[in-house]
Enzyme design. Structure first.
Site, PDB file in Angstrom:
ATOM      1  N   GLU A 129      -4.442  -1.796  -1.182  1.00  0.00           N
ATOM      2  CA  GLU A 129      -4.822  -0.457  -0.728  1.00  0.00           C
ATOM      3  C   GLU A 129      -6.266  -0.360  -0.247  1.00  0.00           C
ATOM      4  O   GLU A 129      -6.611   0.516   0.538  1.00  0.00           O
ATOM      5  CB  GLU A 129      -4.512   0.609  -1.788  1.00  0.00           C
ATOM      6  CG  GLU A 129      -5.039   0.351  -3.176  1.00  0.00           C
ATOM      7  CD  GLU A 129      -4.060  -0.392  -4.070  1.00  0.00           C
ATOM      8  OE1 GLU A 129      -3.806   0.091  -5.176  1.00  0.00           O
ATOM      9  OE2 GLU A 129      -3.600  -1.479  -3.699  1.00  0.00           O
ATOM     10  N   GLY A 189       0.411  -0.005  -6.417  1.00  0.00           N
ATOM     11  CA  GLY A 189       0.943   0.666  -7.600  1.00  0.00           C
ATOM     12  C   GLY A 189       1.987  -0.155  -8.319  1.00  0.00           C
ATOM     13  O   GLY A 189       2.143  -0.035  -9.538  1.00  0.00           O
ATOM     14  N   ALA A 215       3.017   2.464  -4.030  1.00  0.00           N
ATOM     15  CA  ALA A 215       3.258   3.879  -3.753  1.00  0.00           C
ATOM     16  C   ALA A 215       3.352   4.150  -2.255  1.00  0.00           C
ATOM     17  O   ALA A 215       2.754   3.448  -1.443  1.00  0.00           O
ATOM     18  CB  ALA A 215       2.132   4.719  -4.354  1.00  0.00           C
ATOM     19  N   GLU A 234       0.095  -2.309 -10.520  1.00  0.00           N
ATOM     20  CA  GLU A 234      -0.455  -1.506 -11.609  1.00  0.00           C
ATOM     21  C   GLU A 234       0.604  -1.215 -12.677  1.00  0.00           C
ATOM     22  O   GLU A 234       0.294  -1.213 -13.874  1.00  0.00           O
ATOM     23  CB  GLU A 234      -1.073  -0.226 -11.060  1.00  0.00           C
ATOM     24  CG  GLU A 234      -2.356  -0.529 -10.290  1.00  0.00           C
ATOM     25  CD  GLU A 234      -3.047   0.693  -9.755  1.00  0.00           C
ATOM     26  OE1 GLU A 234      -4.150   0.990 -10.241  1.00  0.00           O
ATOM     27  OE2 GLU A 234      -2.468   1.365  -8.867  1.00  0.00           O
TER      28      GLU A 234
END
Length: 164
Positions: free
Chosen positions: A100, A77, A37, A80
């Site tokens: 992150e 992300g 992200a 994920e």
């Protein structure tokens, strides 16, 4: 980006509703699955559209098999999203991780729950708390990916999707 999240959501919903679609394959562009992200979007007061967590849950709950074709990198992300898929095929040069934490953030799309289910708590804690990237071969040993290929990852993912 929100555009990517929306496109993935729309594509998955369309595929789930189409009886002629038997499986779904998710891949990136230009040899990269996803770098994750854009953190600038986290603090946007007017953020609208699907959340990453909702998208990953939608992928996981799909009635049809969803296969990730991981090339290049699957970080944050992006990893994920891959964790929400039912199967994962990675190119031998792919790298995966949840970096992150190095920015003081924890994975926000339930990666902290899905990763331990796949690779066990000790290995998952190491990845989550250090931001360490792992190679495709290590990911295969840990059970994070189902297959590692040296050639066309997308083709291999489509083959796996057709098998399941």
């Amino acid at each position: 980006s929100l555009a990517v999240l929306q496109a993935l959501e729309d594509g998955l919903e369309k595929a789930d509703a189409d009886p002629s679609v038997k499986a779904v394959m998710i891949c990136g562009e230009n040899g990269k699955f996803s770098a994750g992200a854009d953190i600038r979007g986290f603090s946007s007061p007017n953020r609208q559209g699907p959340s990453l967590a909702a998208l990953v849950s939608l992928i996981e709950s799909s009635k049809k098999p969803v296969v990730a074709a991981i090339e290049g990198i699957a970080l944050g992300g992006g990893l994920e999203v891959a964790l929400g898929c039912h199967y994962r095929v990675a190119h031998v040069k792919a790298r995966m991780g949840l970096p992150e934490v190095t920015l003081g953030l924890l994975p926000g799309a339930e990666g902290t729950q899905r990763l331990p289910r796949l690779i066990g708590v000790p290995a998952a804690l190491d990845m989550i708390t250090t931001g360490k990237h792992i190679s495709a071969s290590e990911a295969l040993k840990l059970g994070l990916v189902d297959e590692v290929v040296e050639a066309n990852t997308v083709e291999a993912a489509m083959h796996l999707a057709n098998q399941v």
